[in-house]
Each structure stands twice: as C-alpha cells, then as structure tokens.
Design a protein around this motif. Sequence first.
Motif, PDB file in Angstrom:
ATOM      1  N   GLU A  39      29.704  13.596  -3.288  1.00  0.00           N
ATOM      2  CA  GLU A  39      28.455  13.692  -2.150  1.00  0.00           C
ATOM      3  C   GLU A  39      28.983  14.326  -0.869  1.00  0.00           C
ATOM      4  O   GLU A  39      28.258  15.406  -0.461  1.00  0.00           O
ATOM      5  N   TYR A  43      28.102  17.830   0.751  1.00  0.00           N
ATOM      6  CA  TYR A  43      27.438  18.081   2.024  1.00  0.00           C
ATOM      7  C   TYR A  43      28.265  19.130   2.970  1.00  0.00           C
ATOM      8  O   TYR A  43      27.617  19.901   3.554  1.00  0.00           O
ATOM      9  N   GLN A  94      10.099  20.728  -8.659  1.00  0.00           N
ATOM     10  CA  GLN A  94      10.440  19.298  -8.445  1.00  0.00           C
ATOM     11  C   GLN A  94      10.607  18.551  -9.914  1.00  0.00           C
ATOM     12  O   GLN A  94      11.501  17.857 -10.041  1.00  0.00           O
ATOM     13  N   ASP A  98      13.830  17.007 -11.085  1.00  0.00           N
ATOM     14  CA  ASP A  98      13.775  15.551 -11.683  1.00  0.00           C
ATOM     15  C   ASP A  98      14.785  15.404 -12.861  1.00  0.00           C
ATOM     16  O   ASP A  98      14.983  13.965 -12.991  1.00  0.00           O
ATOM     17  N   LYS A 105      21.823  16.000  -9.200  1.00  0.00           N
ATOM     18  CA  LYS A 105      20.716  15.787  -8.158  1.00  0.00           C
ATOM     19  C   LYS A 105      21.473  15.389  -6.865  1.00  0.00           C
ATOM     20  O   LYS A 105      21.112  15.910  -5.854  1.00  0.00           O
ATOM     21  N   LEU A 106      22.566  14.726  -6.865  1.00  0.00           N
ATOM     22  CA  LEU A 106      23.377  14.330  -5.834  1.00  0.00           C
ATOM     23  C   LEU A 106      23.876  15.520  -5.067  1.00  0.00           C
ATOM     24  O   LEU A 106      24.035  15.618  -3.594  1.00  0.00           O
ATOM     25  N   ASP A 109      21.197  17.413  -3.177  1.00  0.00           N
ATOM     26  CA  ASP A 109      20.608  16.818  -2.224  1.00  0.00           C
ATOM     27  C   ASP A 109      21.745  16.559  -0.757  1.00  0.00           C
ATOM     28  O   ASP A 109      21.339  16.786   0.169  1.00  0.00           O
ATOM     29  N   SER A 110      22.877  16.385  -1.398  1.00  0.00           N
ATOM     30  CA  SER A 110      23.966  16.386  -0.238  1.00  0.00           C
ATOM     31  C   SER A 110      24.161  17.910   0.218  1.00  0.00           C
ATOM     32  O   SER A 110      24.478  17.958   1.604  1.00  0.00           O
ATOM     33  N   LYS A 113      21.300  18.574   2.748  1.00  0.00           N
ATOM     34  CA  LYS A 113      21.785  17.698   4.051  1.00  0.00           C
ATOM     35  C   LYS A 113      23.051  18.595   4.775  1.00  0.00           C
ATOM     36  O   LYS A 113      22.639  18.315   6.121  1.00  0.00           O
ATOM     37  N   THR A 143      15.596  22.286   1.762  1.00  0.00           N
ATOM     38  CA  THR A 143      15.041  21.479   0.750  1.00  0.00           C
ATOM     39  C   THR A 143      15.824  21.511  -0.499  1.00  0.00           C
ATOM     40  O   THR A 143      16.362  22.604  -1.015  1.00  0.00           O
ATOM     41  N   VAL A 144      15.854  20.617  -1.303  1.00  0.00           N
ATOM     42  CA  VAL A 144      16.574  20.699  -2.687  1.00  0.00           C
ATOM     43  C   VAL A 144      15.614  21.831  -3.255  1.00  0.00           C
ATOM     44  O   VAL A 144      16.291  22.569  -4.512  1.00  0.00           O
TER      45      VAL A 144
END
Length: 748
Positions: A39, A43, A94, A98, A105-106, A109-110, A113, A143-144
């Motif tokens: 993660e 990031y 999405q 999903d 996914k991580l 998402d990271s 961020k 966004t993802v």
Amino acid sequence: MLATLALAVATLLSQQTQAPAPIERDEFGVPHIFANSWEDGFYHAGYAVAEDRLWQMEQSRRLARGKLAEVFGKDFAASDRDILKTAYTDQELQQQFDKLAPRAKLAFDSYAKGVNAYIDAATKKGSLPPGYAAAGFRPEKWTVLDSAAITIRLFQLFGRRDAGEIRNWALLTYLSSQPVKEQALDAFDDFLWQNDPASPTTVLPEDDLGADARPRFPKLTRAITEKHLTALPKVGLFDLLPALKLAQAERTSTLVAQKLGAPFKAGSYAIVVGKERSATGWPMLLNGPQMGFFNPAIVHELSMAGPGLNVVGMDVPGAPGVAIGHTAELAWGLTSGVADTDDVFLFKASGADGYLDGEQTKKLTVVRRTLKIKGQPDETVEQKRTDVGPVIHTAKGFLFSNRSASWMRELDSIQSIYGLLDAREPKDLDGALSHATMNFNFFFAFHGGPIGYRYLGLIPDRAEGWDPRLPVMGSPESAWKGFISSAQMPRVDNPKGGLITNWNNKPASWFPNFDSPAWGRLFRVDALNQALDKPKLSLQDLESAIWTIARTEATAYAFMPLIKQQLKESDGEGAVGDAIQYLRAFDGRQFEGSVSATVFDAFIDALRNEVFLGTTGNFLSPGVFRLAAQPSVILNALQGNTEVKYLKGRSVAEVFKAAATKAASTLEQRLGADAALWRFRPGSIPVPGEPPIPYNNRGSYIQVVELRATVRGRNVLPPGVAESGPHSKDQAPLSRAWQFKPMKMRPF
C-alpha cells in the motif's frame, strides 16, 4: 570532551534509526521509492508520478473519459463524442474495478491517494502546473476510476486490433467498380490473404507447438466467401464510408492523444538472448515500446522497493504499476500482438429500439451520456448496444455492432503485471499471465538462465462457414464459440537457437491474419534478425542492432537484387539516369543525407502505382492505397504470385523502368532537378528549445537488461522523466547519442 562524544554518538544512532525517505530521486530525477508495504509503495508512486506529470495525467484522464471539452472548449468536443460513443460508463468502470483481486484494488486505491496528496500539497503551495490557471480550472480529486479509464484505454490501444470488416467490405465494393471488377474477389484475396507461410515468425518451426496442440482455425474457401456475400444486405460503398471513421488509425481521439502527449502509437520491438547464445553466458533482454514521442515523454519511469515490490522500469502516468522492467530475478518486455480480436456483426433493425438476432427479436440497450462543452450548452451523446457490443454504424436498416474479445475484461490484465513481481521461475509466470485478456507479445528472461515467449490475450474461437474478413450476420449460428485456450497460444521456452526476436511480427507459422493482412512475406523484423546474425551476442550487439534498424529500410533487401537485375546503368539519361544509378547503389541504409534512400522511397511509391493503379484504382486515397498495396503484395505481383496478373503482359524490366522514370519526375518536381538535392531526412524526436533528435524509428522507452548474478539494466526515456524543470529534457543528450543510463533500485 565526554559531552561532545556523547552528542556525536547520539547523532549517529539517530541517523541509523531514522527511516529512509520514501521517495529519493537520482541525477535524472527518476523517483526511487522505499516502502514499508504494498500500500505504501503505490501511495508514494502516485505522489511521485503526479509530482512529475500531473498536467499530463489530467489530460489523459479527461481524454479517456470524454471530458476534455468541459475545460478546453468546443475544439475538443469531437474527441469526446468519439470516446463516449463506445466507452464504458462510470458504473461499468466500477464493475471492472470491483472484480479485481484485493491486492490490485489496493494498488489503485493507494495510488489515487498519493496523487491526491500531491494535488493538495501543490494547491497549498500554489505550485500546480500552469495549464490549470491557463484553462481556468482546478484539479478534481483523483479516483480509482480515472486510473481504470486510463489503463483500459492503454490496453485497448496496444492490446487489441480494431475490427477491419467494414473497411474490407468497402474495399471489395470499391474493387467491384474498378477495371478489375471481373476479378474483384481474386484481387480481394491478393490484398487480404489469410496466411503466408513465408512470413517471419517469433516462434521458429523447430520450437513450435506440435500440430495436435494448436487450435484448429476455420478454413476459408472461395465458396465460403461467396456464400457469405449472399447473406449480406445490399449496401453500397457510400453507405459504408461513414463507418470507416471509427476504424481509421488516426481518428479524432487518437489525433488529440498525439497532441496532448498521451499514448497514441502502436508498435515495439524486443530481443531475448539465452545464456548459450550470449557472449558472456548471461541471458539478456532488450525491449523498445514504440508509442510515439512528445514532450513530456509518453511514458514515465520509477522503481519501487518494499514487501512484494522490488521492481524498476517503465510506467504510464495515471496507470499504477511498472508495465515493462525487471525485478531481482526477472526481466520482461511487451510488444503489441496485432491479432484480430474484434469482429463486426450485422443485425437487422426491428422497430425503433429492437433488432433481430437470427429469428429472435431483442431490445437495444441505450446509454445516454452528457457531454459538457465549456461556454456552450451540454449535449447528449447516445450509445446504442446490442448484446455483443456498441452499435458503430447503421445503414439500410441494419445495425453494425462491434464485438471485442476483451469487452468488460480489459482491466483484468493489470493483475498479470502485478503477478510478475512474485515470479521466481518460469512456472510462476503462467499463473500470473492467466489474467491477461489483452493481446500482447510477452518476453522474459530469468536470472538463472531460462528465457521464453508467450502470446497473450483472448482470441475468438469463430464459427465455421463465414469469411472472417467481412461483417457477419448476427445469429446463434454465427456467434463465437468461446476463446482459444492459453495452452494453444504460440509460446516457447528456451528456443534451440537461443534467440527470440519480435517487431510485432507473426507469432507462429500457423497463425492466420483473419480480417487484416497484418503479416506478409516481407516484414520489418527481418532487418532486426539480419542485424543480429552472429553466433554469439553481446549487449553491444543488441544496442548496435537497434541503432542499425533505425537507419534501415526494412523491406529493401527483397527489392535490391531485382533493381540491379532489371535496371541497367544505360536505361536512362538526365534525372532518370541519376535515379537509376542511385537505386542500383542503394544498400538499404537510410542515413541522413542519403540520396539513394530518397530515390528508393520514391521508386517504391511509383512502383506501387505502376503495378496496381490501372487495375485497382487508388482505394479512394493515396494513404489507404499505400497501406493496402504493401511491399509484400508488390513483390507477389512482380513474381506472379497473385490471382490477378497486375503487370498486364509487361515484363518486370518494363515496369521498373516506368517506375524509375516517374520517381525521377516526382523528385524533380518536389526537390529540384539536381539529384544532389534529393537527400534523405529521417524522422525525428522533438525537443523543445533544441534541435530535434534524428532517427525516431526506435522505442519511446528502451531498456537493456543483463541477467547476471545481480541483475543489471540500463534504459533511456527521451526527453526526460518530468513535464517541466531540469528533468524534462535531460535524457535528450543520451538519446541523441544512443546512450543509456543505469536502471537503479533502492535496496530493501
């Protein structure tokens, strides 16, 4: 004294226990990330890439999601419409996200961020890229789905081939109106062959799958073509021409991508050398993805060190992960696979919102999207879909619907890239690559010695009895039966010759072209193979080979003997005589200033016209004509290996003399009567504020890796890793000199 010593010891201990900086940059500004977790790594990757390329990322996400006109105005509305007519909705993006595994996914998402952390920091400091102020807007949160849209567009651009059936139907309709009309189907076969066994392949025959392990592709016969044509509706050429817009390589969104510096060009070469063929005994891998050149560079580079990471190489701004690179055990590369992955199906319309699938009436799905245009009212873009995919054209009461093998599965392929980070030996690769839905050539070399190749992606298992070059009437009988299994796809481990080469050429001798003549007897990989024709190869040989092919007319070798045989020194006077002399002296090298290279290019264009123009016409445009009458077709016609006799009783010598005369006339008109003015100018790489870098027939990013006890790689990314500042063009001198810099990884 003791106090001073105690202070020194305390300072040293503090330095030893202090956590390393998460992002460290080298002398070229390349970010090297030290992470405490998966993660954490993604990031900081998001933060570092945004720090280098936020404005490029902004434009890429808006391009991929059809939102350019919202901030840049009406000039970008056409690109947005182009995208929205076939793109996924946010809900579908999405859904694809999903379905990803938790680790993928991580990563997304990271990464998002990290991008947002940089946006917040730059906003507070007032250091956002100046493009925001110039266009009058501020960046929205990343966004993802932004990363998903960019990644999917990247995969669609390089990992599939647009359906060519409408283009082919238009071509056949066009040929039926030309002098060749009585042999239109023969000409159709000449220009759109299914399989040329002489075409150079990545997997050599001695390393190929046995016949029992290969897929059994439907056999095409003239009877099948004729039966197929009777099933198609009576549609004229001008009914088909509007549909060609979506199938053209340089459609609006692609041209906009080129303007914005987003990936826009498909190509790439790769070389893998096994330890037996290596001069040092160490395996080697070279890869050069050809994605176009721009400032900032089309792609980016970074390294990540941390649990489950430890990787260095090329990434694409906005798409999380290293797409091409190496770990401590594995080096890998990719090139576009160029297989026929998409088909066009025809359905008869039924009422305002229905269509017939065989005997069954089905309802169209209608997706309405809002197109926002700065300074103008919003528009609604309507996307209609059948069960197989978006409707891309309508004519004569029929719907043309595009089916893609990767529909709603593109994002799955990112999991293959993440899986490579865990690979320690070849058996680990196939598990990782099982997620690959997109069509790529994949090359690998392991630190212990194994090398290999995999042809990846979903290839349709098509129904028999139909011509794959033409649109298929939609029905249960014509539907795809599934996909070719990965075990049946071309592949090789440790080839007998110790060498694997590819420049988007044919994967194996038995693999057909289907709807497009992608692979013929003449192909540019021949130039690469000739440049590597040595019993043992060193890193310098690999680098020399790509230097050589950047200056080589890849198909000239097939025409040079014919030119010397058919054109005599006494065959012309004045400009024609000069042209013939330079043609006879041509050796295939396209060095800057070469008169012979310019004359050869003009001669091939004139030869194409001389052979085909009077029989087939120019296919409605010179550009399409050049693409259709490629060198393989020209050579086949000259040697009588075509169904239509295009020379019309003339000898090859007569055709060559006529072509040389017309080439000389063209050069005189364009460049002047003095042959000394006919000097070759190679393509170039633009560098703002500096002279362009000559010879752009090379990778947008190039890496050369030697799989020693400690893996060592070198790369170059012109003009630089950043979009502004000192690192925006500090790799231009390296590229200009064909030099490389070390690929660095932080120890973990």
